[in-house]
Design an enzyme around this catalytic site. Structure first.
Site, short mmCIF file in Angstrom:
data_model
loop_
_atom_site.label_atom_id
_atom_site.label_comp_id
_atom_site.label_asym_id
_atom_site.label_seq_id
_atom_site.Cartn_x
_atom_site.Cartn_y
_atom_site.Cartn_z
N CYS A 113 -18.31 -10.82 4.44
CA CYS A 113 -18.91 -11.81 3.89
C CYS A 113 -19.92 -12.67 4.69
O CYS A 113 -20.54 -13.60 4.33
CB CYS A 113 -17.86 -12.86 3.00
SG CYS A 113 -16.55 -11.95 2.25
N HIS A 258 -19.88 -19.75 1.68
CA HIS A 258 -19.42 -18.42 1.06
C HIS A 258 -18.47 -18.80 -0.12
O HIS A 258 -17.88 -19.90 -0.32
CB HIS A 258 -18.67 -17.71 2.05
CG HIS A 258 -18.26 -16.33 1.45
ND1 HIS A 258 -18.90 -15.56 0.59
CD2 HIS A 258 -16.73 -16.09 1.48
CE1 HIS A 258 -18.25 -14.59 0.21
NE2 HIS A 258 -16.67 -14.93 0.77
N ASN A 288 -16.79 -13.64 -5.91
CA ASN A 288 -16.89 -13.41 -4.70
C ASN A 288 -17.81 -12.32 -4.65
O ASN A 288 -17.39 -11.00 -4.73
CB ASN A 288 -15.64 -13.21 -3.77
CG ASN A 288 -15.88 -13.07 -2.15
OD1 ASN A 288 -16.95 -12.73 -1.86
ND2 ASN A 288 -14.71 -13.21 -1.55
#
Ligand code: UT7
Length: 331
Positions: A113, A258, A288
């Site tokens: 990520c 994020h 996500n």
């Protein structure tokens, strides 16, 4: 030294919306648990046969349009993903083939990520040095083909979605405008707190029936350890990035963290003192999307007209590795 800036942004989300109610037909879970613990309401899944390079292609073409450029104007490709299309070659090469710009360098970044920010930092350095003029940085993920739909992984599977986000990085015409700094970190002692163990070259044969039977090809996560470290490090790296530029949280117009858990982002924003309306919360709609989360969220803000010239943008990420990072820019 030259300053780098983002010349255009783009993103691509698959059409197929997967609600929490739909997941509850495949796992022992509920819309209430998912929303309360993660903030996610829905996410997107690709149709069969669509890979990360396909999503990246659409996101890239949109970023090129926004920048008024063509694929042939890109002179280096950086692609971040934790869901590589194949074992090798890198997904950047598959994207390059689809873009049709043979010959330019194509680099895969594997920092999960945080991969987009690692890629952005490399692009910034290339442009600052004058090595390349226009660098594509794309984060792209197809998680849906690799999730464990058994209850053992329900705390992970409900989080993830598919998508891609891209930016074109080039030289800024003004010393005041553009990427002010990027900050990258990692701590490999946490590598096994969030990982996909197999297939891997450490195993004879790479993958075995035993590994498959044990589900070692699915993500494993110590959710609580990740949560605590994510909050701590995203706060630390945000402060580091702002203070490196003589800025404070009060200067931040857009906080683009994020998108791993809405509670993580609310906690980080609150402890930094950034009002919630300045903090992105696209996790509610897309889950996500790992390396794609930040560029998707930022593209949406740019396209909505919310990001105005002179605004200060703070991006911060945390990921498997553990890796974490931040970028500050003046738009
Ligand atoms: O992008 C990479 C970075 N990733 C992250 O930053 C994720 C960080 N971690 C988290 O966001 C949270 O730890 C999770 C959302 C993954 C999990 O939330 P939690 O509050 O830590 O839950 P837990 O795993 O401790 O589970 C609490 C309870 C358990 O039940 P018992 O033992 O209390 O009876 C779980 O079995 O919730 C249960 N549970 C679920 N229930 C319904 C776990 N997953 C689910 C689920 N639906 N999907």
């Amino acid at each position: 030294m030259r300053r780098a800036r983002i010349l255009g942004t783009g993103s691509c989300l698959p059409q197929r919306v997967v609600t929490n109610a739909e997941l509850a037909t495949r796992l022992t879970t509920s819309d209430e648990w998912i929303q309360q613990r993660t903030g996610v309401k829905e996410r997107r899944y690709v149709d069969d046969g669509i890979g990360p390079s396909d999503l990246a292609l659409t996101a890239t073409n949109r970023a090129l349009d926004a920048a008024g450029l063509k694929a042939s104007d890109i002179d280096f490709i950086i692609l971040a993903t934790q869901t590589a299309e194949h074992e090798f070659p890198g997904t950047a090469c598959f994207l390059q083939k689809k873009l049709g710009n043979s010959g330019v360098g194509a680099l895969d970044v594997r920092d999960q990520c945080t991969g987009f920010l690692y890629g952005l930092s490399i692009a910034e350095a290339f442009v600052q040095l004058g090595k390349y003029k226009r660098v594509l940085v794309v984060g792209t993920e197809v998680h849906s083909t690799g999730l464990d739909f058994s209850d053992r992984s329900r705390h992970i599977t409900v989080l993830f979605g598919d998508g891609a986000g891209a930016v074109i990085v080039g030289e800024s015409e003004s010393a005041d405008r553009g990427i002010l700094s990027t900050h990258l970190h990692a701590d490999g002692k946490f590598a096994e707190e969030l990982w996909v163990p197999a297939p891997g070259s450490i195993y004879p044969g790479r993958i075995t029936h035993k590994l498959l039977d044990e589900g070692m090809h699915y993500p494993f996560m110590n959710g609580k350890a990740v949560f605590v470290e994510a909050v701590t490090q995203m706060i630390n790296v945000s402060k580091e990035a702002l203070s490196a530029n003589g800025l404070t949280p009060a200067d931040v117009t857009h906080f683009v963290p994020h998108q791993a858990n809405l509670r993580i982002n609310e906690s980080v924003a609150q402890r930094l003192g950034i009002p919630s309306e300045r903090c992105d919360s696209s996790i509610t709609r897309y889950g996500n999307c790992a390396a794609a989360s930040v560029p998707i969220a930022f593209d949406e803000r740019v396209r909505s007209g919310a990001v105005k010239e002179g605004d200060i943008v703070l991006m911060a990420t945390f990921a498997a590795g553990f890796t974490w990072g931040a970028a500050v820019m003046r738009w």
